[in-house]
Design a protein around this motif. Structure first.
Motif, PDB file in Angstrom:
ATOM      1  N   ASP A  74      96.927 -14.505 124.326  1.00 34.45           N
ATOM      2  CA  ASP A  74      95.695 -14.493 123.550  1.00 34.45           C
ATOM      3  C   ASP A  74      94.850 -15.746 123.744  1.00 34.45           C
ATOM      4  OD1 ASP A  74      95.330 -12.065 122.059  1.00 34.45           O
ATOM      5  OD2 ASP A  74      97.116 -12.571 120.914  1.00 34.45           O
ATOM      6  N   MET A  75      95.205 -16.592 124.690  1.00 34.44           N
ATOM      7  CA  MET A  75      94.416 -17.811 124.927  1.00 34.44           C
ATOM      8  C   MET A  75      92.926 -17.535 125.112  1.00 34.44           C
ATOM      9  SD  MET A  75      95.803 -20.819 124.713  1.00 34.44           S
ATOM     10  CE  MET A  75      94.597 -21.759 125.636  1.00 34.44           C
ATOM     11  N   PRO A  76      92.525 -16.466 125.825  1.00 32.62           N
ATOM     12  CA  PRO A  76      91.081 -16.236 125.998  1.00 32.62           C
ATOM     13  C   PRO A  76      90.392 -15.707 124.739  1.00 32.62           C
ATOM     14  CG  PRO A  76      92.374 -15.190 127.764  1.00 32.62           C
ATOM     15  CD  PRO A  76      93.329 -15.555 126.673  1.00 32.62           C
ATOM     16  N   ASN A  77      91.159 -15.187 123.775  1.00 26.74           N
ATOM     17  CA  ASN A  77      90.588 -14.532 122.597  1.00 26.74           C
ATOM     18  C   ASN A  77      90.378 -15.527 121.460  1.00 26.74           C
ATOM     19  OD1 ASN A  77      90.890 -12.120 124.082  1.00 26.74           O
ATOM     20  ND2 ASN A  77      92.967 -11.846 123.287  1.00 26.74           N
ATOM     21  N   LYS A  78      89.558 -16.535 121.696  1.00 24.10           N
ATOM     22  CA  LYS A  78      89.448 -17.651 120.751  1.00 24.10           C
ATOM     23  C   LYS A  78      88.823 -17.236 119.421  1.00 24.10           C
ATOM     24  CE  LYS A  78      89.585 -21.412 124.085  1.00 24.10           C
ATOM     25  NZ  LYS A  78      88.923 -22.652 124.582  1.00 24.10           N
ATOM     26  N   ALA A  79      87.837 -16.363 119.449  1.00 26.10           N
ATOM     27  CA  ALA A  79      87.204 -15.942 118.189  1.00 26.10           C
ATOM     28  C   ALA A  79      88.203 -15.193 117.319  1.00 26.10           C
ATOM     29  CB  ALA A  79      85.991 -15.064 118.483  1.00 26.10           C
ATOM     30  N   PHE A  80      88.998 -14.357 117.943  1.00 27.54           N
ATOM     31  CA  PHE A  80      90.031 -13.604 117.226  1.00 27.54           C
ATOM     32  C   PHE A  80      91.075 -14.549 116.633  1.00 27.54           C
ATOM     33  CE2 PHE A  80      94.342 -11.712 117.776  1.00 27.54           C
ATOM     34  CZ  PHE A  80      94.282 -10.767 116.769  1.00 27.54           C
ATOM     35  N   ILE A  81      91.557 -15.491 117.425  1.00 25.96           N
ATOM     36  CA  ILE A  81      92.566 -16.447 116.954  1.00 25.96           C
ATOM     37  C   ILE A  81      91.998 -17.329 115.850  1.00 25.96           C
ATOM     38  CG2 ILE A  81      93.965 -18.438 117.614  1.00 25.96           C
ATOM     39  CD1 ILE A  81      95.084 -15.713 118.479  1.00 25.96           C
ATOM     40  N   ARG A  82      90.752 -17.731 115.975  1.00 23.52           N
ATOM     41  CA  ARG A  82      90.121 -18.549 114.935  1.00 23.52           C
ATOM     42  C   ARG A  82      90.122 -17.804 113.596  1.00 23.52           C
ATOM     43  NH1 ARG A  82      85.809 -19.226 117.275  1.00 23.52           N
ATOM     44  NH2 ARG A  82      86.058 -21.337 118.113  1.00 23.52           N
ATOM     45  N   THR A  83      89.828 -16.514 113.626  1.00 23.38           N
ATOM     46  CA  THR A  83      89.817 -15.725 112.396  1.00 23.38           C
ATOM     47  C   THR A  83      91.215 -15.584 111.819  1.00 23.38           C
ATOM     48  OG1 THR A  83      87.897 -14.479 113.183  1.00 23.38           O
ATOM     49  CG2 THR A  83      89.156 -13.519 111.375  1.00 23.38           C
ATOM     50  N   VAL A  84      92.198 -15.318 112.676  1.00 21.58           N
ATOM     51  CA  VAL A  84      93.586 -15.201 112.231  1.00 21.58           C
ATOM     52  C   VAL A  84      94.026 -16.474 111.510  1.00 21.58           C
ATOM     53  CG1 VAL A  84      95.984 -15.113 113.047  1.00 21.58           C
ATOM     54  CG2 VAL A  84      94.303 -13.497 113.952  1.00 21.58           C
ATOM     55  N   LEU A  85      93.663 -17.617 112.063  1.00 22.30           N
ATOM     56  CA  LEU A  85      94.047 -18.899 111.467  1.00 22.30           C
ATOM     57  C   LEU A  85      93.239 -19.225 110.222  1.00 22.30           C
ATOM     58  CD1 LEU A  85      94.375 -21.040 114.722  1.00 22.30           C
ATOM     59  CD2 LEU A  85      96.245 -20.485 113.154  1.00 22.30           C
ATOM     60  N   ALA A  86      91.925 -19.072 110.316  1.00 25.92           N
ATOM     61  CA  ALA A  86      91.042 -19.504 109.232  1.00 25.92           C
ATOM     62  C   ALA A  86      91.240 -18.703 107.956  1.00 25.92           C
ATOM     63  CB  ALA A  86      89.582 -19.422 109.687  1.00 25.92           C
ATOM     64  N   GLU A  87      91.551 -17.417 108.075  1.00 22.27           N
ATOM     65  CA  GLU A  87      91.739 -16.593 106.876  1.00 22.27           C
ATOM     66  C   GLU A  87      93.106 -16.797 106.238  1.00 22.27           C
ATOM     67  OE1 GLU A  87      90.875 -12.492 107.620  1.00 22.27           O
ATOM     68  OE2 GLU A  87      88.756 -12.868 108.073  1.00 22.27           O
ATOM     69  N   LEU A  99      97.215  -6.889 110.657  1.00 19.42           N
ATOM     70  CA  LEU A  99      97.604  -6.571 112.025  1.00 19.42           C
ATOM     71  C   LEU A  99      99.020  -6.008 112.069  1.00 19.42           C
ATOM     72  CD1 LEU A  99      96.186  -9.762 113.772  1.00 19.42           C
ATOM     73  CD2 LEU A  99      95.295  -7.430 113.991  1.00 19.42           C
ATOM     74  N   ALA A 100      99.233  -5.008 112.916  1.00 15.51           N
ATOM     75  CA  ALA A 100     100.556  -4.395 113.041  1.00 15.51           C
ATOM     76  C   ALA A 100     101.563  -5.365 113.629  1.00 15.51           C
ATOM     77  CB  ALA A 100     100.468  -3.133 113.902  1.00 15.51           C
ATOM     78  N   ASP A 101     101.123  -6.243 114.530  1.00 15.58           N
ATOM     79  CA  ASP A 101     102.004  -7.223 115.162  1.00 15.58           C
ATOM     80  C   ASP A 101     102.198  -8.394 114.197  1.00 15.58           C
ATOM     81  OD1 ASP A 101     103.278  -9.139 116.723  1.00 15.58           O
ATOM     82  OD2 ASP A 101     102.156  -8.640 118.529  1.00 15.58           O
ATOM     83  N   LYS A 102     103.387  -8.497 113.631  1.00 16.70           N
ATOM     84  CA  LYS A 102     103.654  -9.485 112.578  1.00 16.70           C
ATOM     85  C   LYS A 102     103.799 -10.907 113.114  1.00 16.70           C
ATOM     86  CE  LYS A 102     103.312  -6.312 109.597  1.00 16.70           C
ATOM     87  NZ  LYS A 102     101.997  -6.201 108.916  1.00 16.70           N
ATOM     88  N   ARG A 103     103.770 -11.083 114.423  1.00 14.93           N
ATOM     89  CA  ARG A 103     103.806 -12.437 114.964  1.00 14.93           C
ATOM     90  C   ARG A 103     102.551 -13.219 114.581  1.00 14.93           C
ATOM     91  NH1 ARG A 103     104.899 -11.347 121.200  1.00 14.93           N
ATOM     92  NH2 ARG A 103     103.273  -9.814 120.732  1.00 14.93           N
ATOM     93  N   TYR A 104     101.430 -12.518 114.424  1.00 12.87           N
ATOM     94  CA  TYR A 104     100.192 -13.199 114.034  1.00 12.87           C
ATOM     95  C   TYR A 104     100.295 -13.747 112.620  1.00 12.87           C
ATOM     96  CZ  TYR A 104      98.085 -11.197 118.210  1.00 12.87           C
ATOM     97  OH  TYR A 104      97.805 -10.872 119.513  1.00 12.87           O
ATOM     98  N   ARG A 105     100.957 -13.018 111.758  1.00 15.96           N
ATOM     99  CA  ARG A 105     101.125 -13.509 110.395  1.00 15.96           C
ATOM    100  C   ARG A 105     102.000 -14.763 110.380  1.00 15.96           C
ATOM    101  NH1 ARG A 105     103.493 -13.983 105.596  1.00 15.96           N
ATOM    102  NH2 ARG A 105     102.332 -13.281 103.756  1.00 15.96           N
ATOM    103  N   ALA A 106     103.084 -14.731 111.151  1.00 16.65           N
ATOM    104  CA  ALA A 106     103.962 -15.899 111.226  1.00 16.65           C
ATOM    105  C   ALA A 106     103.213 -17.104 111.794  1.00 16.65           C
ATOM    106  CB  ALA A 106     105.183 -15.573 112.081  1.00 16.65           C
ATOM    107  N   PHE A 107     102.379 -16.864 112.781  1.00 10.96           N
ATOM    108  CA  PHE A 107     101.574 -17.914 113.409  1.00 10.96           C
ATOM    109  C   PHE A 107     100.607 -18.528 112.399  1.00 10.96           C
ATOM    110  CE2 PHE A 107      97.462 -18.504 115.846  1.00 10.96           C
ATOM    111  CZ  PHE A 107      97.787 -19.746 116.385  1.00 10.96           C
ATOM    112  N   SER A 108      99.862 -17.688 111.709  1.00 14.98           N
ATOM    113  CA  SER A 108      98.894 -18.174 110.725  1.00 14.98           C
ATOM    114  C   SER A 108      99.587 -18.886 109.562  1.00 14.98           C
ATOM    115  CB  SER A 108      98.058 -16.998 110.202  1.00 14.98           C
ATOM    116  OG  SER A 108      97.065 -17.444 109.306  1.00 14.98           O
ATOM    117  N   GLU A 109     100.667 -18.315 109.089  1.00 14.01           N
ATOM    118  CA  GLU A 109     101.401 -18.906 107.971  1.00 14.01           C
ATOM    119  C   GLU A 109     101.949 -20.282 108.332  1.00 14.01           C
ATOM    120  OE1 GLU A 109     104.629 -17.357 104.685  1.00 14.01           O
ATOM    121  OE2 GLU A 109     104.863 -16.684 106.757  1.00 14.01           O
ATOM    122  N   ALA A 110     102.381 -20.451 109.575  1.00 16.07           N
ATOM    123  CA  ALA A 110     102.970 -21.718 109.991  1.00 16.07           C
ATOM    124  C   ALA A 110     101.976 -22.873 109.903  1.00 16.07           C
ATOM    125  CB  ALA A 110     103.494 -21.601 111.424  1.00 16.07           C
ATOM    126  N   PHE A 111     100.690 -22.595 110.172  1.00 19.82           N
ATOM    127  CA  PHE A 111      99.693 -23.666 110.160  1.00 19.82           C
ATOM    128  C   PHE A 111      99.050 -23.852 108.789  1.00 19.82           C
ATOM    129  CE2 PHE A 111     100.357 -23.228 114.606  1.00 19.82           C
ATOM    130  CZ  PHE A 111     100.097 -24.483 115.126  1.00 19.82           C
TER     131      PHE A 111
END
Length: 265
Positions: A74-87, A99-111
């Protein structure tokens, strides 16, 4: 020279070799100059990150952060990653929670962005926790270039005990597994489930996973994966069936039967 992890065999015999040599191979891999430079940069600079924009705006920090959660594609998908983190994850309708892929939740929660509290990026031990994940994920990726089955097996040994130890109901734990693409593939293969199982109702999927777990592993609860023996039994079932599937895809039923008869003789 960068050390390249290796496994000389396919199937469970290859997994046995990899398990036995894992401490030596991971130590040699961690000494790679390129990996060491990335990890040093992250450790020295992550404390200055105060927002999602700060993290997304630094290519090297973001590469390590995403890599730690297996999301490097997902390195190229910066706008998407920014939203995942910021929210963040505190609101039910946050993107990471939907999101169905729960890795994004773990990623956002970690930061820990998206709340009134300071982000976790400046807390003691944060860099070490993320870097431990990154180092292991990079090793798994390197193994995956040789044998994808071994990469998935390593993923299971790392992530299943973590899920089993979390304060989740059994249903929630299964949904977490089902929402993690690498883990889902392991279970679907080990349980002999058809590729279309992901298209049925979620409650029916849950029941199917629990029933097949009881049949294959002798238990239907996710808590069983607190025990290394149960994780190993799952991996053996996965590797055995995966190897059989690969063998069957390139051989006719007659040649398979002949090979089995010759092996028996």
């Amino acid at each position: 020279m960068t050390f390249q992890p290796f496994v000389p065999f396919a199937g469970y015999s290859g997994w046995t070799f990899l398990s036995r040599t894992l401490p030596e191979q991971t130590a040699a891999f961690a000494a790679s100059p390129a990996l060491d430079r990335d990890m040093t940069y992250f450790r020295e600079n992550i404390g200055a990150v105060k927002s999602a924009d700060d993290l997304v705006g630094d290519f090297r920090l973001l590469r390590v952060a995403l890599g730690a959660f297996g999301l490097q594609d997902d390195m190229p998908n910066k706008a998407f990653i920014r939203t995942v983190l910021a929210e963040g994850v505190s609101e039910g309708d946050a993107l990471a929670n939907r999101l169905a892929d729960k890795r994004y939740r773990a990623f956002s929660e970690a930061f820990g962005f998206g709340t009134s509290l300071p982000p976790k990026s400046g807390t003691p031990g944060f860099a070490d926790r993320i870097l431990a994940r990154f180092e292991r994920q990079e090793f798994e990726r390197a193994i995956g270039t040789q044998n994808e089955d071994m990469r998935l097996a390593l993923t299971a040994t790392r992530e299943l005990p973590e899920i089993a130890e979390r304060d989740l109901t059994n249903d929630a734990a299964w949904f977490t597994i089902m929402g993690n693409p690498p883990l889902r593939k392991i279970f679907e293969t080990a349980f002999g489930l058809p590729s279309g199982v992901g298209g049925i109702d979620l409650d029916r999927q849950l029941k199917t996973f629990e029933e097949r777990s009881e049949q294959v592993l002798g238990r239907s609860d996710v808590a069983q994966f607190r025990e290394p023996e149960q994780v190993e039994e799952l991996i053996q079932a996965y590797l055995t069936r995966s190897q059989l599937n690969s063998f069957a895809s390139v051989n006719s039923p007659a040649s398979i039967a002949l090979t089995l008869l010759q092996g028996a003789v």
